[in-house]
Design a protein around this motif. Sequence first.
Motif, PDB file in Angstrom:
ATOM      1  N   SER A   1       0.868  -1.183   0.000  1.00  0.00           N
ATOM      2  CA  SER A   1       0.000   0.000   0.000  1.00  0.00           C
ATOM      3  C   SER A   1       0.899   1.225   0.000  1.00  0.00           C
ATOM      4  CB  SER A   1      -0.898   0.026   1.247  1.00  0.00           C
ATOM      5  OG  SER A   1      -0.102   0.168   2.407  1.00  0.00           O
ATOM      6  N   GLY A   2       0.297   2.379  -0.224  1.00  0.00           N
ATOM      7  CA  GLY A   2       1.065   3.624  -0.121  1.00  0.00           C
ATOM      8  C   GLY A   2       1.636   3.764   1.282  1.00  0.00           C
ATOM      9  N   MET A   3       0.825   3.434   2.292  1.00  0.00           N
ATOM     10  CA  MET A   3       1.293   3.530   3.681  1.00  0.00           C
ATOM     11  C   MET A   3       2.402   2.523   3.969  1.00  0.00           C
ATOM     12  SD  MET A   3      -0.062   6.153   4.663  1.00  0.00           S
ATOM     13  CE  MET A   3       1.063   6.093   6.048  1.00  0.00           C
TER      14      MET A   3
ATOM     15  N   ILE B   1       5.449   4.311   2.641  1.00  0.00           N
ATOM     16  CA  ILE B   1       5.822   5.506   3.408  1.00  0.00           C
ATOM     17  C   ILE B   1       6.340   5.129   4.797  1.00  0.00           C
ATOM     18  CG2 ILE B   1       4.865   7.593   4.496  1.00  0.00           C
ATOM     19  CD1 ILE B   1       3.006   7.763   1.934  1.00  0.00           C
TER      20      ILE B   1
ATOM     21  N   TYR C   1      -1.765  13.789   3.400  1.00  0.00           N
ATOM     22  CA  TYR C   1      -2.513  12.567   3.660  1.00  0.00           C
ATOM     23  C   TYR C   1      -2.452  12.288   5.162  1.00  0.00           C
ATOM     24  CZ  TYR C   1      -4.541   8.041   2.762  1.00  0.00           C
ATOM     25  OH  TYR C   1      -5.378   6.969   2.756  1.00  0.00           O
TER      26      TYR C   1
ATOM     27  N   THR D   1      -0.265   9.566   6.699  1.00  0.00           N
ATOM     28  CA  THR D   1       1.168   9.827   6.538  1.00  0.00           C
ATOM     29  C   THR D   1       1.683  10.672   7.701  1.00  0.00           C
ATOM     30  OG1 THR D   1       0.933   9.801   4.139  1.00  0.00           O
ATOM     31  CG2 THR D   1       2.919  10.818   5.005  1.00  0.00           C
TER      32      THR D   1
ATOM     33  N   GLU E   1       3.999  16.848  -0.266  1.00  0.00           N
ATOM     34  CA  GLU E   1       3.200  16.315  -1.374  1.00  0.00           C
ATOM     35  C   GLU E   1       3.192  17.370  -2.469  1.00  0.00           C
ATOM     36  OE1 GLU E   1      -0.603  15.162   0.296  1.00  0.00           O
ATOM     37  OE2 GLU E   1       0.377  13.913   1.779  1.00  0.00           O
TER      38      GLU E   1
ATOM     39  N   ASP F   1       5.738  12.977  -2.059  1.00  0.00           N
ATOM     40  CA  ASP F   1       4.612  12.118  -2.405  1.00  0.00           C
ATOM     41  C   ASP F   1       3.980  12.718  -3.659  1.00  0.00           C
ATOM     42  OD1 ASP F   1       2.069  10.961  -2.652  1.00  0.00           O
ATOM     43  OD2 ASP F   1       1.837  10.688  -0.484  1.00  0.00           O
TER      44      ASP F   1
ATOM     45  N   THR G   1       1.599  11.309  -5.596  1.00  0.00           N
ATOM     46  CA  THR G   1       0.384  10.557  -5.932  1.00  0.00           C
ATOM     47  C   THR G   1      -0.628  11.371  -6.748  1.00  0.00           C
ATOM     48  OG1 THR G   1       0.614   9.232  -3.926  1.00  0.00           O
ATOM     49  CG2 THR G   1      -1.568   9.277  -4.922  1.00  0.00           C
ATOM     50  N   PHE G   2      -0.905  12.613  -6.314  1.00  0.00           N
ATOM     51  CA  PHE G   2      -1.972  13.396  -6.956  1.00  0.00           C
ATOM     52  C   PHE G   2      -1.594  13.865  -8.356  1.00  0.00           C
ATOM     53  CE2 PHE G   2      -5.567  14.934  -4.142  1.00  0.00           C
ATOM     54  CZ  PHE G   2      -5.431  13.911  -3.218  1.00  0.00           C
TER      55      PHE G   2
ATOM     56  N   SER H   1       1.101   6.352  -3.761  1.00  0.00           N
ATOM     57  CA  SER H   1       0.099   5.347  -3.497  1.00  0.00           C
ATOM     58  C   SER H   1      -0.312   4.833  -4.877  1.00  0.00           C
ATOM     59  CB  SER H   1      -1.101   5.954  -2.766  1.00  0.00           C
ATOM     60  OG  SER H   1      -2.161   5.013  -2.812  1.00  0.00           O
TER      61      SER H   1
ATOM     62  N   THR I   1      -2.438   2.705  -5.422  1.00  0.00           N
ATOM     63  CA  THR I   1      -3.892   2.517  -5.316  1.00  0.00           C
ATOM     64  C   THR I   1      -4.661   3.547  -6.142  1.00  0.00           C
ATOM     65  OG1 THR I   1      -3.357   2.001  -3.004  1.00  0.00           O
ATOM     66  CG2 THR I   1      -5.689   2.212  -3.555  1.00  0.00           C
ATOM     67  N   LYS I   2      -4.078   4.727  -6.326  1.00  0.00           N
ATOM     68  CA  LYS I   2      -4.792   5.850  -6.927  1.00  0.00           C
ATOM     69  C   LYS I   2      -4.618   5.830  -8.459  1.00  0.00           C
ATOM     70  CE  LYS I   2      -5.483   6.477  -2.607  1.00  0.00           C
ATOM     71  NZ  LYS I   2      -4.703   7.370  -1.763  1.00  0.00           N
TER      72      LYS I   2
ATOM     73  N   GLY J   1      -1.542  -0.529  -3.396  1.00  0.00           N
ATOM     74  CA  GLY J   1      -0.104  -0.701  -3.608  1.00  0.00           C
ATOM     75  C   GLY J   1       0.619   0.605  -3.356  1.00  0.00           C
TER      76      GLY J   1
ATOM     77  N   LEU K   1      -9.358   8.056  -4.525  1.00  0.00           N
ATOM     78  CA  LEU K   1      -9.297   8.892  -5.722  1.00  0.00           C
ATOM     79  C   LEU K   1      -8.462   8.188  -6.784  1.00  0.00           C
ATOM     80  CD1 LEU K   1      -6.241  10.867  -5.752  1.00  0.00           C
ATOM     81  CD2 LEU K   1      -7.130  10.711  -3.451  1.00  0.00           C
TER      82      LEU K   1
HETATM   83  C1  LIG Z   1      -3.970   7.281  -0.580  1.00  0.00           C
HETATM   84  C2  LIG Z   1      -2.756   8.096  -0.325  1.00  0.00           C
HETATM   85  C3  LIG Z   1      -1.703   7.601   0.460  1.00  0.00           C
HETATM   86  C4  LIG Z   1      -1.768   6.249   1.133  1.00  0.00           C
HETATM   87  O1  LIG Z   1      -1.838   5.216   0.216  1.00  0.00           O
HETATM   88  P1  LIG Z   1      -2.601   3.817   0.487  1.00  0.00           P
HETATM   89  O2  LIG Z   1      -2.385   3.083  -0.776  1.00  0.00           O
HETATM   90  O3  LIG Z   1      -4.025   4.145   0.781  1.00  0.00           O
HETATM   91  O4  LIG Z   1      -1.943   3.199   1.661  1.00  0.00           O
HETATM   92  C5  LIG Z   1      -0.596   8.400   0.614  1.00  0.00           C
HETATM   93  N1  LIG Z   1      -0.512   9.621   0.052  1.00  0.00           N
HETATM   94  C6  LIG Z   1      -1.502  10.132  -0.698  1.00  0.00           C
HETATM   95  C7  LIG Z   1      -1.349  11.476  -1.283  1.00  0.00           C
HETATM   96  C8  LIG Z   1      -2.660   9.391  -0.910  1.00  0.00           C
HETATM   97  O5  LIG Z   1      -3.646   9.909  -1.640  1.00  0.00           O
END
Ligand SMILES: *Cc1c(COP(=O)(O)O)cnc(C)c1O
Length: 366
Positions: free
Chosen positions: A60-62, A65, A86, A89, A127, A156, A158-159, A178, A180-181, A191, A310
Amino acid sequence: MEPLHYPIYLTAVFKQIGDAYLTERGTELKYSREENPTVRNLEDKLAKLENAENALAFNSGMGAISTLFLSLLKAGDEIVMSMEGYGTTIEVPKLLEKFGVRVRLAYPSAEKICETITSNTTLVFIETMTNPTLKVIDVREVAKKCREEEITLIVDNTFVTPILYRPLEDGVNFVVHSLTKYIAGHNDVTGGVILWNGKFLNDLWDWRRRLGTIIQPFDAWMVERGMRTLNVRFEKQSKNALAIAEFLQDHPKVRKVHYPGLPSDPYHGIARRLFRKDLYGGVVSFDLGSEKSALAFLRSLKKIFPSPSLGGVESLATYPVKSAVKNMEKETRDLLGITDGLIRLSVGIEEVDELIEDLDRALKGC
Ligand SMILES: *Cc1c(COP(=O)(O)O)cnc(C)c1O
């Protein structure tokens, strides 16, 4: 035989007699909590995407991190983080306070983050674009300051995704996502990944092995499959999001829209400087004036699914005050502009007219 797609190695163990088989990066392949070929294949693809020399993938992202924090921080260290980020985090270094780590939170701007750095700071975590009010941080400025002070910088991304910005190219030490996004992109797998340049870090690999935070082979394959369409999905999501932000901006029920793609947004200039394309991501936040209106709006949606998270192909809407920032103090929320009427919308790849119709109907009901 040469398959088009890399197979899933659903095996916990690999043959070992005496020494284990060494992978090309020098790690042993004997047990799937440590190494798995499907995971390695995903890591190679993620490294290419972010133009990085190394990648380690996590469950996961967590997972990514927290493993990175545990490998980098020690008693007496001080970490500077953005106060808007997040939520989970921010919780991790706070938990590490009991082991002697100190946390300093800063307003999310390059200027305030640099001002918060002290002579004891060893690590900075930011971020690229914050959640939920979408403030774009001038990562280049923070990277310059961290380089001068020899402080490790984690971003980070992710966005924003590597489609818009690749922080390693500006001298950032580690990028995390993350998966996952946007990268996996289908709201069906979790992931995470850590990416960096320079030599492979055996210590970081060891932390993943000890904590058991590696991604599972089937999940790695799912992420890799999702990644193949990242560019088209992200472009469509960004274009949909811009059209929606423009629609919301003119709507009488909407007090304020946060979206860096709007020329009137205070972060439009930074986004234009930093991002490689004229796209601004798929998240739009907007204020409906009160909690009552925000919840009534979520209840009235028919097509858009009310849920946190998201980046997936389906549009999701969430109420951050009760999800993403539920542990944040009211004073901090006020400072950041996270109002009681705020909705965060993650825009999917649906036809934009259908999304606008759903939004318009739900706005009438609130
Ligand atoms: C969702 C998210 C995370 C954590 O990721 P997971 O896959 O939910 O563990 C970390 N940082 C940002 C910016 C996120 O949106």
